[in-house]
Design a protein around this motif. Structure first.
Motif, PDB file in Angstrom:
ATOM      1  N   TYR A  65       0.830  -1.208   0.000  1.00  0.00           N
ATOM      2  CA  TYR A  65       0.000   0.000   0.000  1.00  0.00           C
ATOM      3  C   TYR A  65       0.862   1.255   0.000  1.00  0.00           C
ATOM      4  CZ  TYR A  65      -3.418   3.492   1.337  1.00  0.00           C
ATOM      5  OH  TYR A  65      -4.195   4.633   1.359  1.00  0.00           O
ATOM      6  N   VAL A  66       1.861   1.294   0.871  1.00  0.00           N
ATOM      7  CA  VAL A  66       2.732   2.467   0.965  1.00  0.00           C
ATOM      8  C   VAL A  66       3.487   2.696  -0.341  1.00  0.00           C
ATOM      9  CG1 VAL A  66       4.827   3.355   2.073  1.00  0.00           C
ATOM     10  CG2 VAL A  66       2.970   2.422   3.473  1.00  0.00           C
ATOM     11  N   HIS A  67       3.984   1.632  -0.943  1.00  0.00           N
ATOM     12  CA  HIS A  67       4.725   1.782  -2.194  1.00  0.00           C
ATOM     13  C   HIS A  67       3.816   2.259  -3.326  1.00  0.00           C
ATOM     14  CE1 HIS A  67       8.276  -1.034  -0.922  1.00  0.00           C
ATOM     15  NE2 HIS A  67       8.220   0.098  -0.238  1.00  0.00           N
ATOM     16  N   ARG A  68       2.611   1.721  -3.392  1.00  0.00           N
ATOM     17  CA  ARG A  68       1.681   2.182  -4.430  1.00  0.00           C
ATOM     18  C   ARG A  68       1.363   3.653  -4.269  1.00  0.00           C
ATOM     19  NH1 ARG A  68      -4.646   0.569  -5.209  1.00  0.00           N
ATOM     20  NH2 ARG A  68      -4.752   1.883  -3.353  1.00  0.00           N
ATOM     21  N   ARG A  72       2.246   7.055  -6.628  1.00  0.00           N
ATOM     22  CA  ARG A  72       1.171   7.964  -7.039  1.00  0.00           C
ATOM     23  C   ARG A  72       1.463   9.393  -6.586  1.00  0.00           C
ATOM     24  NH1 ARG A  72      -2.850  10.322  -4.644  1.00  0.00           N
ATOM     25  NH2 ARG A  72      -2.491   9.230  -2.663  1.00  0.00           N
ATOM     26  N   LEU A  73       1.892   9.539  -5.338  1.00  0.00           N
ATOM     27  CA  LEU A  73       2.191  10.867  -4.809  1.00  0.00           C
ATOM     28  C   LEU A  73       3.371  11.496  -5.553  1.00  0.00           C
ATOM     29  CD1 LEU A  73       2.176  11.858  -1.092  1.00  0.00           C
ATOM     30  CD2 LEU A  73       4.131  12.488  -2.489  1.00  0.00           C
ATOM     31  N   HIS A  74       4.395  10.702  -5.810  1.00  0.00           N
ATOM     32  CA  HIS A  74       5.565  11.211  -6.531  1.00  0.00           C
ATOM     33  C   HIS A  74       5.177  11.687  -7.927  1.00  0.00           C
ATOM     34  CE1 HIS A  74       9.322  10.909  -8.930  1.00  0.00           C
ATOM     35  NE2 HIS A  74       9.872  11.381  -7.829  1.00  0.00           N
ATOM     36  N   LYS A  75       4.296  10.956  -8.588  1.00  0.00           N
ATOM     37  CA  LYS A  75       3.843  11.343  -9.923  1.00  0.00           C
ATOM     38  C   LYS A  75       3.080  12.669  -9.866  1.00  0.00           C
ATOM     39  CE  LYS A  75       1.334   9.486 -13.925  1.00  0.00           C
ATOM     40  NZ  LYS A  75       0.301  10.528 -14.098  1.00  0.00           N
ATOM     41  N   GLN A 131      13.005   5.779  -0.639  1.00  0.00           N
ATOM     42  CA  GLN A 131      14.377   6.285  -0.716  1.00  0.00           C
ATOM     43  C   GLN A 131      14.799   6.493  -2.164  1.00  0.00           C
ATOM     44  OE1 GLN A 131      15.947   7.139   2.007  1.00  0.00           O
ATOM     45  NE2 GLN A 131      14.588   6.200   3.497  1.00  0.00           N
ATOM     46  N   ALA A 132      14.460   5.552  -3.036  1.00  0.00           N
ATOM     47  CA  ALA A 132      14.843   5.657  -4.445  1.00  0.00           C
ATOM     48  C   ALA A 132      14.128   6.813  -5.136  1.00  0.00           C
ATOM     49  CB  ALA A 132      14.541   4.343  -5.169  1.00  0.00           C
ATOM     50  N   LEU A 133      12.838   6.992  -4.849  1.00  0.00           N
ATOM     51  CA  LEU A 133      12.096   8.101  -5.446  1.00  0.00           C
ATOM     52  C   LEU A 133      12.666   9.441  -4.982  1.00  0.00           C
ATOM     53  CD1 LEU A 133       8.433   6.777  -5.131  1.00  0.00           C
ATOM     54  CD2 LEU A 133       9.770   7.000  -7.225  1.00  0.00           C
ATOM     55  N   THR A 134      13.024   9.528  -3.703  1.00  0.00           N
ATOM     56  CA  THR A 134      13.598  10.768  -3.180  1.00  0.00           C
ATOM     57  C   THR A 134      14.972  11.036  -3.790  1.00  0.00           C
ATOM     58  OG1 THR A 134      12.437  10.350  -1.086  1.00  0.00           O
ATOM     59  CG2 THR A 134      14.158  12.031  -1.067  1.00  0.00           C
TER      60      THR A 134
END
Length: 208
Positions: A65-68, A72-75, A131-134
């Protein structure tokens, strides 16, 4: 892969998303730690056996859930800040926008509730996806040593989770803190001295 295999895979993806949607509805109404697998199965309209076929335990479901939601938030954040060309302004806008998006979502903001131990902080710290998205966002602002970027990303995630758990006085107060303390560290001007670990090691080894 045959057409039948593809269809089966797609159905599994849809089913998993439906379960995560049901979990999100519960997270928006109840403390995350209090939502059990029985509750999620009931809300999703499936049996416990079906639920465990997709998510073997609650920790796995929480992670999914957190990864999904992180993707979405990053997009959303990237789309909202894509027109900002100045790296510092884009960094500041990205940070404030990300916190706004979390707070606007009852399902996400519940992960940082202070009534109980905030499960969202632990998840964010342990999540390789976050971490990777950040790190990717920081690298999009300016190139740098990957190890340095990774450490900065870990620190930045901690800063944001701290503000989500213990907010500033208001949005202006939080923006001022980020602008004064975080932006110069994450995205220094060319005229500012480097403040990363590699430069500190160089200073120490070159000193008498």
């Amino acid at each position: 892969m045959t057409g039948k295999d593809w269809l089966s895979s797609r159905r599994a993806e849809v089913a998993a998303d439906r379960i995560l949607d049901a979990a999100g509805d519960l997270f928006a109404k109840h403390d995350v730690a209090s939502v059990g697998m029985n509750d999620i199965a009931r809300a999703a309209g499936c049996s416990r056996a079906t639920l465990y076929r997709y998510f073997e335990n609650r920790e796995v479901l929480h992670t999914a859930y957190v990864h999904r939601e992180a993707y979405r938030l990053h997009k959303q954040m990237s789309e909202l800040t894509s027109g900002i060309t100045d790296p510092r302004e884009r960094l500041l806008a990205g940070l404030t926008t990300s916190m706004e998006l979390v707070r606007e979502s009852p399902a996400l903001s519940s992960w940082f509730a202070t009534a109980d131990s905030p499960i969202g902080a632990e998840m964010a710290e342990q999540s390789e996806v976050i971490q990777a998205l950040t790190s990717g966002f920081l690298l999009s602002l300016r190139p740098d040593d990957p190890d340095v970027v990774h450490r900065r990303a870990r620190w930045l995630v901690r800063v944001l989770t701290s503000l989500l758990i213990f907010p500033g006085r208001d949005a202006r107060d939080e923006r001022a803190m980020l602008e004064e303390f975080v932006v110069p560290m994450m995205c220094p001007n060319e005229t500012e001295p480097a403040t990363n670990a590699s430069s500190l090691r160089t200073d120490r080894t070159s000193s008498p």
